[in-house]
Each structure stands twice: as C-alpha cells, then as structure tokens.
Design a protein around this motif. Sequence first.
Motif, PDB file in Angstrom:
ATOM      1  N   GLN A 192      40.861 -18.123 -39.923  1.00 22.75           N
ATOM      2  CA  GLN A 192      41.907 -17.788 -38.949  1.00 22.75           C
ATOM      3  C   GLN A 192      43.081 -17.069 -39.604  1.00 22.75           C
ATOM      4  N   ALA A 193      43.452 -17.492 -40.812  1.00 22.39           N
ATOM      5  CA  ALA A 193      44.569 -16.833 -41.511  1.00 22.39           C
ATOM      6  C   ALA A 193      44.215 -15.384 -41.834  1.00 22.39           C
ATOM      7  N   SER A 194      42.984 -15.148 -42.301  1.00 19.11           N
ATOM      8  CA  SER A 194      42.580 -13.768 -42.618  1.00 19.11           C
ATOM      9  C   SER A 194      42.549 -12.933 -41.353  1.00 19.11           C
ATOM     10  N   PHE A 195      42.044 -13.540 -40.298  1.00 16.19           N
ATOM     11  CA  PHE A 195      41.888 -12.819 -39.035  1.00 16.19           C
ATOM     12  C   PHE A 195      43.251 -12.458 -38.448  1.00 16.19           C
ATOM     13  N   ALA A 196      44.221 -13.355 -38.616  1.00 13.67           N
ATOM     14  CA  ALA A 196      45.544 -13.144 -38.001  1.00 13.67           C
ATOM     15  C   ALA A 196      46.332 -12.029 -38.689  1.00 13.67           C
ATOM     16  N   GLN A 197      45.919 -11.656 -39.901  1.00 12.22           N
ATOM     17  CA  GLN A 197      46.579 -10.573 -40.645  1.00 12.22           C
ATOM     18  C   GLN A 197      48.100 -10.718 -40.693  1.00 12.22           C
ATOM     19  N   GLY A 198      48.535 -11.912 -41.061  1.00  9.80           N
ATOM     20  CA  GLY A 198      49.971 -12.112 -41.263  1.00  9.80           C
ATOM     21  C   GLY A 198      50.761 -12.371 -39.999  1.00  9.80           C
ATOM     22  N   ASN A 199      50.045 -12.564 -38.870  1.00 12.80           N
ATOM     23  CA  ASN A 199      50.738 -12.811 -37.601  1.00 12.80           C
ATOM     24  C   ASN A 199      50.601 -14.294 -37.251  1.00 12.80           C
ATOM     25  N   VAL A 200      51.701 -15.056 -37.453  1.00  8.12           N
ATOM     26  CA  VAL A 200      51.627 -16.513 -37.298  1.00  8.12           C
ATOM     27  C   VAL A 200      51.325 -16.896 -35.842  1.00  8.12           C
ATOM     28  N   ASN A 247      36.935  -9.303 -26.142  1.00 11.24           N
ATOM     29  CA  ASN A 247      36.410 -10.045 -27.293  1.00 11.24           C
ATOM     30  C   ASN A 247      35.671  -9.158 -28.282  1.00 11.24           C
ATOM     31  N   ILE A 248      35.153  -8.036 -27.819  1.00  8.28           N
ATOM     32  CA  ILE A 248      34.319  -7.217 -28.699  1.00  8.28           C
ATOM     33  C   ILE A 248      35.100  -6.791 -29.949  1.00  8.28           C
ATOM     34  N   TYR A 249      36.403  -6.541 -29.785  1.00  8.70           N
ATOM     35  CA  TYR A 249      37.199  -6.110 -30.949  1.00  8.70           C
ATOM     36  C   TYR A 249      37.359  -7.263 -31.947  1.00  8.70           C
ATOM     37  N   ASP A 250      37.410  -8.497 -31.406  1.00 10.95           N
ATOM     38  CA  ASP A 250      37.464  -9.657 -32.304  1.00 10.95           C
ATOM     39  C   ASP A 250      36.161  -9.775 -33.095  1.00 10.95           C
ATOM     40  N   TYR A 251      35.037  -9.541 -32.399  1.00 10.09           N
ATOM     41  CA  TYR A 251      33.753  -9.583 -33.101  1.00 10.09           C
ATOM     42  C   TYR A 251      33.727  -8.547 -34.223  1.00 10.09           C
ATOM     43  N   LEU A 252      34.185  -7.340 -33.907  1.00 10.24           N
ATOM     44  CA  LEU A 252      34.151  -6.272 -34.924  1.00 10.24           C
ATOM     45  C   LEU A 252      35.043  -6.624 -36.116  1.00 10.24           C
ATOM     46  N   ASP A 253      36.199  -7.261 -35.845  1.00  4.00           N
ATOM     47  CA  ASP A 253      37.074  -7.678 -36.952  1.00  4.00           C
ATOM     48  C   ASP A 253      36.372  -8.722 -37.831  1.00  4.00           C
ATOM     49  N   LEU A 254      35.680  -9.653 -37.178  1.00  5.90           N
ATOM     50  CA  LEU A 254      34.957 -10.676 -37.949  1.00  5.90           C
ATOM     51  C   LEU A 254      33.825 -10.039 -38.772  1.00  5.90           C
ATOM     52  N   PHE A 255      33.138  -9.049 -38.175  1.00  3.23           N
ATOM     53  CA  PHE A 255      32.083  -8.338 -38.915  1.00  3.23           C
ATOM     54  C   PHE A 255      32.682  -7.681 -40.168  1.00  3.23           C
ATOM     55  N   THR A 256      33.835  -7.041 -39.992  1.00  2.00           N
ATOM     56  CA  THR A 256      34.483  -6.371 -41.136  1.00  2.00           C
ATOM     57  C   THR A 256      34.799  -7.386 -42.231  1.00  2.00           C
ATOM     58  N   MET A 257      35.383  -8.535 -41.827  1.00  3.86           N
ATOM     59  CA  MET A 257      35.739  -9.562 -42.817  1.00  3.86           C
ATOM     60  C   MET A 257      34.493 -10.042 -43.576  1.00  3.86           C
ATOM     61  N   VAL A 271      33.456 -16.874 -55.812  1.00  2.00           N
ATOM     62  CA  VAL A 271      33.501 -17.399 -54.446  1.00  2.00           C
ATOM     63  C   VAL A 271      34.951 -17.619 -53.987  1.00  2.00           C
ATOM     64  N   ASP A 272      35.869 -17.856 -54.951  1.00  2.00           N
ATOM     65  CA  ASP A 272      37.226 -18.286 -54.605  1.00  2.00           C
ATOM     66  C   ASP A 272      37.955 -17.411 -53.599  1.00  2.00           C
ATOM     67  N   ASN A 273      37.794 -16.086 -53.709  1.00  2.00           N
ATOM     68  CA  ASN A 273      38.575 -15.212 -52.842  1.00  2.00           C
ATOM     69  C   ASN A 273      37.872 -14.840 -51.541  1.00  2.00           C
ATOM     70  N   LEU A 274      36.731 -15.451 -51.277  1.00  3.11           N
ATOM     71  CA  LEU A 274      36.014 -15.118 -50.049  1.00  3.11           C
ATOM     72  C   LEU A 274      36.630 -15.830 -48.854  1.00  3.11           C
ATOM     73  N   VAL A 275      36.548 -15.184 -47.701  1.00  7.88           N
ATOM     74  CA  VAL A 275      37.028 -15.805 -46.462  1.00  7.88           C
ATOM     75  C   VAL A 275      35.969 -16.807 -45.981  1.00  7.88           C
ATOM     76  N   PHE A 276      34.719 -16.359 -45.968  1.00  7.21           N
ATOM     77  CA  PHE A 276      33.638 -17.213 -45.454  1.00  7.21           C
ATOM     78  C   PHE A 276      32.946 -17.954 -46.606  1.00  7.21           C
ATOM     79  N   LYS A 277      33.725 -18.754 -47.347  1.00  6.73           N
ATOM     80  CA  LYS A 277      33.173 -19.452 -48.520  1.00  6.73           C
ATOM     81  C   LYS A 277      31.957 -20.300 -48.157  1.00  6.73           C
TER      82      LYS A 277
END
Length: 329
Positions: A192-200, A247-257, A271-277
């Motif tokens: 969620q933190a990676s996905f939010a891109q700095g937007n709390v 939602n499709i744009y959210d899916y695409l963002d998750l694909f990118t991550m 592994v440490d710096n991965l989002v999907f550890k």
Amino acid sequence: MTGFDGVVGHEEIISHLQNAIRLGKVSHAYIFGGEHGSGKKLLASLFAMTLQCQEHGIEPCMKCASCKKALNKNHPDIINITHEKPNSIGIDEIRDQLINDVGIKPYESPYKIYIVNDADKLTLQAQNALLKTIEEPPAYAVVMLLADNPDALLPTITSRCVILSLKPVGDRLVKDYLMDRMHIPDYQAEVQASFAQGNVGKAQQMANSAEFTELTENALRILKHSREMEVYELVDAIKIMSAEKQNIYDYLDLFTMWFRDVLLFKATKEVDNLVFKEEINYIKERASVSSYEGLEQIIDAIHMADSRLRANVNFDLVMELLFLTIREN
C-alpha cells in the motif's frame, strides 16, 4: 485528531507555519498545493486551529473552547467555503461567503480565517473578485486556498500568496504510519505504501478498503499465472475484475510494481527492497525466464496500455497487446 506532531511528513511546511506564528509574521493569503489526498486540508485546518487557539502556542492545544469548536466544525471565525457544483466555484459563492463577509470583524478570535478547498475550481470571475480581498485584506483576515493544481490560479493571485507545495512523503514513513497507527500487517503495508506513492490520504483509503486488498490478490493471481493462461483467458479475467473501469489503472500500477520487483531481483538477487517480498518464489521464477530487455519492454507496454486506455482505445485490444508482450518476454 492530534496536532502538527501527528502529521506524517511535510516537516518543512510545518516548520514554516510554526515560525510564522512564533514570529508574528502570518501572511494574509496562502496556497496549499498538492495532489488529492496529500494532506492540504489537514495542514490548513491545523494551522487555522493553532492561529485561533486560546493558548497562543505553535500547536493547537485541542482543549480550549476555540479548539473544541474547530474540531466540531462550528467555529464562527473559521469559515470553510462550500460550493454547489462539483466542478466549479462561482462568483456568487465567493461573494456571499467571503468577500461580503470579510468586512465583519471576528466574533471571538484574533483572526477570521477562510479555507477555500478545491480553489483550482474557482471560475475566472470568482478569482478576479477574490483578488481585491487578497490585495487589500483587513488586518485580521487569512485566506487559505487549497488546490490540487495551483497552476489553475491566476498569476495575479499566486504572486500575492505564500505558496506551500506538499511533496510526496517517503514510502518508509507511509509504511510505518500504516503499521503503527492503522495496524496493517507488514506485507500489506509495504504494497500500500508503494502504491500510494507518497500520498498518505491514498494510503489510508487503501488500508480501509477491502476492495483494494481483493484487487491486489486478483492482480497477483493474473501475474503469477500469466505464463500458463491463454491471452484470451487473461483478457477475460481482467475484464471481469475491472467491471468498474477506474480499477483498471490500479491493476496496471500493480503490474508495474510487480515487474519492477522482478527487474530489481534479477539485477541484485536481494529480497529486502522488493515490494512483493512474500511472492519471492514467483518473482525469482519470472526473473529467471525474462531478460532485462524483455522486462523493460513489459514495463513500457504497461505504460503504453495506460495511455491508450485513457485515450479511449478499445479495451480488449489494448489488454490483448499488453498480455502478448507479457507472454512473449
């Protein structure tokens, strides 16, 4: 609600506001600029509360009569400008709620504060009418303009305001906030933190949304099985999932991550710096079969799909091309 010390990030802006109070150099007009959910409303509200607080400190005390009224949104000297139409704030609304009101002295506080949310939706006539107040305000008036896009405001207005631009908050801070204050498990908080891109605000919204958790699981299911599923099966799967088109744009963002993780793991084997550890086995497997160029092509193809969908290109066609690229590489 806590004071400034409860805000995640934005240290520079907070220290600017607190110094202005400390030195008695509060401006008559401020622009808080930053994307939706970045914290503009929170900072403006805390600043307004602090200015009116009966303890006269650099934090709102939260206990005095003034702070309590502000918390209950019924402070007579903190005025939130409202508007009927979702996409514009007209001259009459600004006249009635601000211009014709600003001449009346504060009822009980040192300042009379006007908070204009969605200020980038002020019509040109409304902005021109507001200009006079910003040029020659009464000594007690403070106008705070909150704008996702401050560039939509006239240069004559921006040149007379103190401009505070809210920057994205670091992922680490957002993740800590989600874990400590919202009790989100480590793995989910990371995504969620990676996905939010700095937007709390965005991170909070996702943390409270069962839909987002489901969306993440669906996206991962597709990514993990993209090699054994036929392209038409993948397109069908995404079609069912993004029945709600936004939602499709959210899916695409998750694909990118996901593919960034694969690329990062391929390059570093860490592994440490991965989002999907938690998905390390699948990431490892994908990294072993895709080349660096292939992964970069996939990430470019996801961005391209995003642009094409926003340009209203046929959904099935765009997704088929994307999945073909994912399969080929």
